[in-house]
Design a protein around this motif. Structure first.
Motif, PDB file in Angstrom:
ATOM      1  N   VAL A   8      -6.540 -26.561   7.333  1.00  0.00           N
ATOM      2  CA  VAL A   8      -5.444 -26.284   6.397  1.00  0.00           C
ATOM      3  C   VAL A   8      -5.471 -24.815   5.977  1.00  0.00           C
ATOM      4  N   VAL A   9      -6.653 -24.300   5.621  1.00  0.00           N
ATOM      5  CA  VAL A   9      -6.762 -22.913   5.175  1.00  0.00           C
ATOM      6  C   VAL A   9      -6.481 -21.947   6.319  1.00  0.00           C
ATOM      7  N   THR A  10      -6.959 -22.248   7.507  1.00  0.00           N
ATOM      8  CA  THR A  10      -6.672 -21.393   8.664  1.00  0.00           C
ATOM      9  C   THR A  10      -5.173 -21.350   8.942  1.00  0.00           C
ATOM     10  N   GLU A  11      -4.510 -22.499   8.881  1.00  0.00           N
ATOM     11  CA  GLU A  11      -3.051 -22.535   9.068  1.00  0.00           C
ATOM     12  C   GLU A  11      -2.348 -21.735   7.970  1.00  0.00           C
ATOM     13  N   PHE A  12      -2.817 -21.885   6.733  1.00  0.00           N
ATOM     14  CA  PHE A  12      -2.229 -21.162   5.606  1.00  0.00           C
ATOM     15  C   PHE A  12      -2.357 -19.649   5.813  1.00  0.00           C
ATOM     16  N   LEU A  13      -3.560 -19.177   6.121  1.00  0.00           N
ATOM     17  CA  LEU A  13      -3.762 -17.736   6.271  1.00  0.00           C
ATOM     18  C   LEU A  13      -3.037 -17.181   7.491  1.00  0.00           C
ATOM     19  N   THR A  14      -2.963 -17.955   8.551  1.00  0.00           N
ATOM     20  CA  THR A  14      -2.175 -17.536   9.717  1.00  0.00           C
ATOM     21  C   THR A  14      -0.708 -17.406   9.325  1.00  0.00           C
ATOM     22  N   SER A  15      -0.221 -18.328   8.514  1.00  0.00           N
ATOM     23  CA  SER A  15       1.170 -18.275   8.043  1.00  0.00           C
ATOM     24  C   SER A  15       1.401 -17.087   7.122  1.00  0.00           C
ATOM     25  N   VAL A  16       0.428 -16.779   6.282  1.00  0.00           N
ATOM     26  CA  VAL A  16       0.530 -15.600   5.414  1.00  0.00           C
ATOM     27  C   VAL A  16       0.596 -14.341   6.270  1.00  0.00           C
ATOM     28  N   LYS A  17      -0.226 -14.291   7.283  1.00  0.00           N
ATOM     29  CA  LYS A  17      -0.292 -13.102   8.153  1.00  0.00           C
ATOM     30  C   LYS A  17       1.044 -12.825   8.843  1.00  0.00           C
ATOM     31  N   VAL A  18       1.749 -13.887   9.231  1.00  0.00           N
ATOM     32  CA  VAL A  18       3.029 -13.706   9.936  1.00  0.00           C
ATOM     33  C   VAL A  18       4.232 -13.937   9.012  1.00  0.00           C
ATOM     34  N   LEU A  19       3.970 -14.119   7.721  1.00  0.00           N
ATOM     35  CA  LEU A  19       5.015 -14.311   6.698  1.00  0.00           C
ATOM     36  C   LEU A  19       5.906 -15.519   6.973  1.00  0.00           C
ATOM     37  N   ASP A  20       5.294 -16.633   7.341  1.00  0.00           N
ATOM     38  CA  ASP A  20       6.014 -17.889   7.549  1.00  0.00           C
ATOM     39  C   ASP A  20       6.079 -18.627   6.218  1.00  0.00           C
ATOM     40  N   VAL A  52       3.280 -18.842  -7.878  1.00  0.00           N
ATOM     41  CA  VAL A  52       2.587 -18.111  -6.807  1.00  0.00           C
ATOM     42  C   VAL A  52       3.600 -17.318  -5.990  1.00  0.00           C
ATOM     43  N   PHE A  53       4.722 -17.942  -5.624  1.00  0.00           N
ATOM     44  CA  PHE A  53       5.750 -17.216  -4.870  1.00  0.00           C
ATOM     45  C   PHE A  53       6.321 -16.062  -5.695  1.00  0.00           C
ATOM     46  N   GLY A  54       6.444 -16.240  -7.008  1.00  0.00           N
ATOM     47  CA  GLY A  54       6.894 -15.157  -7.881  1.00  0.00           C
ATOM     48  C   GLY A  54       5.915 -13.994  -7.875  1.00  0.00           C
ATOM     49  N   MET A  55       4.617 -14.300  -7.921  1.00  0.00           N
ATOM     50  CA  MET A  55       3.586 -13.263  -7.864  1.00  0.00           C
ATOM     51  C   MET A  55       3.662 -12.505  -6.540  1.00  0.00           C
ATOM     52  N   VAL A  56       3.797 -13.240  -5.451  1.00  0.00           N
ATOM     53  CA  VAL A  56       3.856 -12.606  -4.134  1.00  0.00           C
ATOM     54  C   VAL A  56       5.113 -11.727  -4.027  1.00  0.00           C
ATOM     55  N   GLY A  57       6.219 -12.191  -4.579  1.00  0.00           N
ATOM     56  CA  GLY A  57       7.429 -11.377  -4.590  1.00  0.00           C
ATOM     57  C   GLY A  57       7.207 -10.069  -5.326  1.00  0.00           C
ATOM     58  N   LYS A  58       6.504 -10.130  -6.446  1.00  0.00           N
ATOM     59  CA  LYS A  58       6.185  -8.921  -7.217  1.00  0.00           C
ATOM     60  C   LYS A  58       5.274  -8.002  -6.415  1.00  0.00           C
ATOM     61  N   MET A  59       4.344  -8.569  -5.656  1.00  0.00           N
ATOM     62  CA  MET A  59       3.450  -7.764  -4.825  1.00  0.00           C
ATOM     63  C   MET A  59       4.235  -7.023  -3.746  1.00  0.00           C
ATOM     64  N   PHE A  60       5.203  -7.694  -3.145  1.00  0.00           N
ATOM     65  CA  PHE A  60       6.035  -7.032  -2.138  1.00  0.00           C
ATOM     66  C   PHE A  60       6.905  -5.963  -2.783  1.00  0.00           C
ATOM     67  N   ILE A  62       6.221  -4.160  -5.566  1.00  0.00           N
ATOM     68  CA  ILE A  62       5.382  -3.011  -5.921  1.00  0.00           C
ATOM     69  C   ILE A  62       4.949  -2.240  -4.678  1.00  0.00           C
ATOM     70  N   SER A  63       4.671  -2.949  -3.585  1.00  0.00           N
ATOM     71  CA  SER A  63       4.165  -2.290  -2.372  1.00  0.00           C
ATOM     72  C   SER A  63       5.277  -1.795  -1.444  1.00  0.00           C
ATOM     73  N   GLY A  64       6.511  -1.908  -1.868  1.00  0.00           N
ATOM     74  CA  GLY A  64       7.606  -1.486  -0.983  1.00  0.00           C
ATOM     75  C   GLY A  64       7.664  -2.314   0.283  1.00  0.00           C
ATOM     76  N   ASN A  65       7.364  -3.601   0.160  1.00  0.00           N
ATOM     77  CA  ASN A  65       7.377  -4.555   1.283  1.00  0.00           C
ATOM     78  C   ASN A  65       6.373  -4.226   2.385  1.00  0.00           C
ATOM     79  N   LEU A  67       2.901  -4.945   1.994  1.00  0.00           N
ATOM     80  CA  LEU A  67       1.688  -5.760   1.871  1.00  0.00           C
ATOM     81  C   LEU A  67       1.467  -6.539   3.160  1.00  0.00           C
ATOM     82  N   GLN A  68       0.235  -6.465   3.683  1.00  0.00           N
ATOM     83  CA  GLN A  68      -0.071  -7.132   4.949  1.00  0.00           C
ATOM     84  C   GLN A  68      -1.484  -7.688   4.920  1.00  0.00           C
ATOM     85  N   LEU A  69      -1.611  -8.960   5.262  1.00  0.00           N
ATOM     86  CA  LEU A  69      -2.934  -9.531   5.516  1.00  0.00           C
ATOM     87  C   LEU A  69      -3.334  -9.059   6.900  1.00  0.00           C
ATOM     88  N   ASP A  70      -4.254  -8.117   6.937  1.00  0.00           N
ATOM     89  CA  ASP A  70      -4.663  -7.501   8.194  1.00  0.00           C
ATOM     90  C   ASP A  70      -5.563  -8.421   9.007  1.00  0.00           C
TER      91      ASP A  70
END
Length: 132
Positions: A8-20, A52-60, A62-65, A67-70
Motif C-alpha cells: 500500500v505504501v509503495t503504491e502510495f509513494l509511486t503515485s505521489v512521485k507521478v502525481l496520480d 491533506v490535499f489542502g496542505m499539498v495544494g499549498k506546498m505546490f 509556495i513551490s511554484g508547482n 515540488l517533486q518526490l525525487d
C-alpha cells in the motif's frame, strides 16, 4: 498479509512521485491523521484526506508547482507500520531551493493509510522554505 502495508505504501509513494491524485485518494483513508512537523505554513496535524490535499495544494503554490518526490527507499515494516526514507526537491520562483530527506512512518489499516508521521532531516530549512 504481512506485505500488504508495504505494498500500500509503495503504491502510495509511486503515485505521489507521478502525481496520480486519483490513486493517492484511493490509498488514503478519508479520516487520515497526518502530522506535518515544523513551524511554517504547512505544519500541524491534518485530520482528513481533504486537509491533506489542502496542505499539498499549498506546498505546490509556495513551490511554484516544482515540488517533486525525487526518490523513496529503505522501506521497513513493523506490523501495520511502514517507515521509509524520502528525498524531496523544490524550487521557488525566487530561486530558493529545497533539497531535503524525510523519514515518513505510515500506518495502514484495511488497505488504506490511516496515519502518517513525518520527520525531517533539516526542519529549519523546511521551515524557511515553506514560509511564504
Amino acid at each position: 498479509m504481512e506485505n500488504q502495508p508495504k505494498q500500500v505504501v509503495t503504491e502510495f509513494l509511486t503515485s505521489v512521485k507521478v502525481l496520480d491524485l486519483e490513486k493517492i485518494g484511493q490509498l488514503l483513508s478519508s479520516g487520515v491523521n497526518w502530522s506535518q512537523p515544523g513551524s511554517n505554513e504547512i505544519s500541524g496535524l491534518k485530520s482528513s484526506q481533504q486537509e491533506v490535499f489542502g496542505m499539498v495544494g499549498k506546498m505546490f503554490e509556495i513551490s511554484g508547482n516544482t515540488l517533486q518526490l525525487d526518490a523513496f527507499n529503505s522501506i521497513s515494516i513493523n506490523g501495520n507500520r511502514v517507515a521509509c526514507l524520502l528525498h524531496w526537491t523544490a524550487e521557488k520562483t525566487s530561486g530558493e531551493k529545497l533539497d531535503v530527506y524525510n523519514i515518513d512512518i505510515y500506518t495502514v489499516e484495511y488497505g488504506k493509510i490511516c496515519n502518517v508521521e513525518i520527520f525531517s532531516a533539516d526542519q529549519a530549512r523546511e521551515d524557511d522554505f515553506w514560509t511564504n
